[in-house]
Design a protein around this motif. Sequence first.
Motif, PDB file in Angstrom:
ATOM      1  N   UNK A   1      -4.768  -7.972  57.623  1.00 53.47           N
ATOM      2  CA  UNK A   1      -5.634  -9.078  57.219  1.00 53.47           C
ATOM      3  C   UNK A   1      -5.156  -9.619  55.875  1.00 53.47           C
ATOM      4  N   UNK A   2      -4.631 -10.839  55.830  1.00 47.60           N
ATOM      5  CA  UNK A   2      -4.107 -11.385  54.571  1.00 47.60           C
ATOM      6  C   UNK A   2      -5.171 -11.541  53.494  1.00 47.60           C
ATOM      7  N   UNK A   3      -6.427 -11.692  53.907  1.00 47.53           N
ATOM      8  CA  UNK A   3      -7.487 -11.915  52.924  1.00 47.53           C
ATOM      9  C   UNK A   3      -7.762 -10.687  52.075  1.00 47.53           C
ATOM     10  N   UNK A   4      -7.320  -9.504  52.510  1.00 46.74           N
ATOM     11  CA  UNK A   4      -7.581  -8.279  51.748  1.00 46.74           C
ATOM     12  C   UNK A   4      -6.469  -7.954  50.763  1.00 46.74           C
ATOM     13  N   UNK A   5      -5.377  -8.718  50.796  1.00 44.51           N
ATOM     14  CA  UNK A   5      -4.251  -8.417  49.915  1.00 44.51           C
ATOM     15  C   UNK A   5      -4.583  -8.764  48.477  1.00 44.51           C
ATOM     16  N   UNK A   6      -5.143  -9.943  48.265  1.00 44.35           N
ATOM     17  CA  UNK A   6      -5.454 -10.411  46.911  1.00 44.35           C
ATOM     18  C   UNK A   6      -6.937 -10.185  46.632  1.00 44.35           C
ATOM     19  N   UNK A   7      -7.236  -9.227  45.770  1.00 42.35           N
ATOM     20  CA  UNK A   7      -8.632  -8.915  45.439  1.00 42.35           C
ATOM     21  C   UNK A   7      -9.212 -10.004  44.541  1.00 42.35           C
TER      22      UNK A   7
ATOM     23  N   UNK B   1     -13.434  -5.980  41.558  1.00 48.80           N
ATOM     24  CA  UNK B   1     -13.129  -5.010  40.509  1.00 48.80           C
ATOM     25  C   UNK B   1     -14.421  -4.448  39.925  1.00 48.80           C
ATOM     26  N   UNK B   2     -14.516  -3.115  39.770  1.00 44.97           N
ATOM     27  CA  UNK B   2     -15.721  -2.530  39.174  1.00 44.97           C
ATOM     28  C   UNK B   2     -15.880  -2.894  37.702  1.00 44.97           C
ATOM     29  N   UNK B   3     -14.782  -3.289  37.053  1.00 45.11           N
ATOM     30  CA  UNK B   3     -14.823  -3.672  35.651  1.00 45.11           C
ATOM     31  C   UNK B   3     -13.637  -4.585  35.368  1.00 45.11           C
ATOM     32  N   UNK B   4     -13.822  -5.537  34.426  1.00 42.47           N
ATOM     33  CA  UNK B   4     -12.766  -6.515  34.122  1.00 42.47           C
ATOM     34  C   UNK B   4     -11.798  -6.019  33.051  1.00 42.47           C
TER      35      UNK B   4
END
Length: 232
Positions: free
Chosen positions: A73-79, A84-87
């Motif tokens: 699934x290409x949509x899962x490659x780029x988060x 992210x739990x924290x920046x």
Amino acid sequence: MYLTNIFRYGITLVAFVQLATATPSLAHGNEKHGKSKTEKIEKTEALAVEQDTTQIAQQQTVTTEEHAAHLQDPSTVHATLADFPNKHPLIVHFPIVLLLVAAAVALCNIFFLRKELDWVVTIATLIGFVAAFVATKYAHPHTTGLTDHAQLVLDQHDLYADWTVYLGGFGLAAQLISQFLFKGRRWSVLVAALVLTGAAYAVAMAGHYGAQLVHIEGVGPQGRYLETEHHH
């Protein structure tokens, strides 16, 4: 009387023979019955094991298929940012790189005294200081449930992170004064370079302890030991 006794003895003998011949049969019958029960138990246990094995195999097949679908699934490659739990890890690399570059260029500019290098130092220091301030004061992850050793490592990380902000701020001020007030005189360039070298050392140590927290203590990956953003 004699015949009566013989008749009694004969009946007794017949009864004894019948009992003797019946006993093995009964024993054999019990043995068969015992074997039958044992075989039933063994079959039940084997069936249960087979069912468990089948269920595990089915679960593994589903998990493998889901994992393969996830990878395809290409949509899962780029988060996204929300994933992210924290920046903090998205910001902290800017001061690490830029303050190190600023210090290195400032040290070189002691010998060259080039205005172009002055601008590189100023811009790199400005962005690095702002990023360090944001990463330390606004995007710093709040932890929970740390081990005692991990807490000691975190304390060292926070100490050097604070010194990065302090020395980065002093270095930026020294660089601005050197560039615009003293017009890049060698001694002023030297002072700014020394302060920025201290900032570079501090951010390198903060990065070292940060890497230790992540890769050795296990703090951060997949949100482990971190509070969610809304607790900040």
